[in-house]
Design a protein around this motif. Sequence first.
Motif, PDB file in Angstrom:
ATOM      1  N   ASN A 112       0.848  -1.184   0.000  1.00 27.45           N
ATOM      2  CA  ASN A 112       0.000   0.000   0.000  1.00 27.45           C
ATOM      3  C   ASN A 112       0.886   1.237   0.000  1.00 27.45           C
ATOM      4  OD1 ASN A 112      -2.654  -1.218   0.176  1.00 27.45           O
ATOM      5  ND2 ASN A 112      -2.022  -1.872   2.203  1.00 27.45           N
ATOM      6  N   SER A 113       0.528   2.235  -0.767  1.00 28.81           N
ATOM      7  CA  SER A 113       1.285   3.478  -0.845  1.00 28.81           C
ATOM      8  C   SER A 113       2.764   3.201  -1.110  1.00 28.81           C
ATOM      9  CB  SER A 113       1.106   4.307   0.434  1.00 28.81           C
ATOM     10  OG  SER A 113      -0.243   4.632   0.615  1.00 28.81           O
ATOM     11  N   THR A 134       6.585   3.187  -2.160  1.00 29.43           N
ATOM     12  CA  THR A 134       7.640   4.202  -2.122  1.00 29.43           C
ATOM     13  C   THR A 134       8.829   3.676  -2.928  1.00 29.43           C
ATOM     14  OG1 THR A 134       8.709   3.275  -0.172  1.00 29.43           O
ATOM     15  CG2 THR A 134       6.933   4.888   0.213  1.00 29.43           C
ATOM     16  N   PRO A 193       5.013   7.210  -6.602  1.00 26.73           N
ATOM     17  CA  PRO A 193       4.685   6.808  -5.230  1.00 26.73           C
ATOM     18  C   PRO A 193       3.183   6.802  -4.978  1.00 26.73           C
ATOM     19  CG  PRO A 193       6.468   8.384  -5.249  1.00 26.73           C
ATOM     20  CD  PRO A 193       5.929   8.320  -6.659  1.00 26.73           C
ATOM     21  N   ASP A 194       2.791   6.029  -4.011  1.00 26.85           N
ATOM     22  CA  ASP A 194       1.405   5.879  -3.557  1.00 26.85           C
ATOM     23  C   ASP A 194       0.601   4.886  -4.383  1.00 26.85           C
ATOM     24  OD1 ASP A 194       1.801   7.617  -1.418  1.00 26.85           O
ATOM     25  OD2 ASP A 194       1.283   9.354  -2.648  1.00 26.85           O
ATOM     26  N   THR A 226      -0.803   1.265  -5.358  1.00 31.18           N
ATOM     27  CA  THR A 226      -1.055   0.051  -4.602  1.00 31.18           C
ATOM     28  C   THR A 226      -0.737  -1.122  -5.511  1.00 31.18           C
ATOM     29  OG1 THR A 226      -2.775   1.079  -3.270  1.00 31.18           O
ATOM     30  CG2 THR A 226      -2.777  -1.327  -3.388  1.00 31.18           C
ATOM     31  N   GLU A 263      -2.927   1.671  -9.550  1.00 29.14           N
ATOM     32  CA  GLU A 263      -2.664   2.831 -10.397  1.00 29.14           C
ATOM     33  C   GLU A 263      -1.629   2.383 -11.410  1.00 29.14           C
ATOM     34  OE1 GLU A 263      -1.709   6.387  -8.299  1.00 29.14           O
ATOM     35  OE2 GLU A 263      -3.085   5.919  -6.691  1.00 29.14           O
ATOM     36  N   GLY A 267       1.655   3.787 -11.647  1.00 25.21           N
ATOM     37  CA  GLY A 267       2.393   3.833 -10.391  1.00 25.21           C
ATOM     38  C   GLY A 267       3.551   2.880 -10.281  1.00 25.21           C
TER      39      GLY A 267
END
Length: 85
Positions: free
Chosen positions: A30-31, A33, A63-64, A66, A78, A81
């Motif tokens: 989750n989230s 980095t 970042p962020d 999932t 995302e 992401g």
Amino acid sequence: LSGSSPTLMYQWFKDNEPISGATSQFYTINSATDESAGAYHQEVTGVCNTARGQAIVVTVNNPDATITISGTTLSVTEVAGASYR
């Protein structure tokens, strides 16, 4: 045995190190980095032996995000992401 299915035990690894508490069929970040980037794999232990899954290399571009990994598949909530190979 009395007709019950054998119990499977799961352990996830990042860069060949076990991830504490990551003992289910799926592993979710989750989230994400920059520290989330790395090579992930799963080991599944049954009654007779342990099988190691192929590593999935995750790169975090945004970042962020999932990220959920299951065996040798990866789902990114995302899409922009993260990337993987």
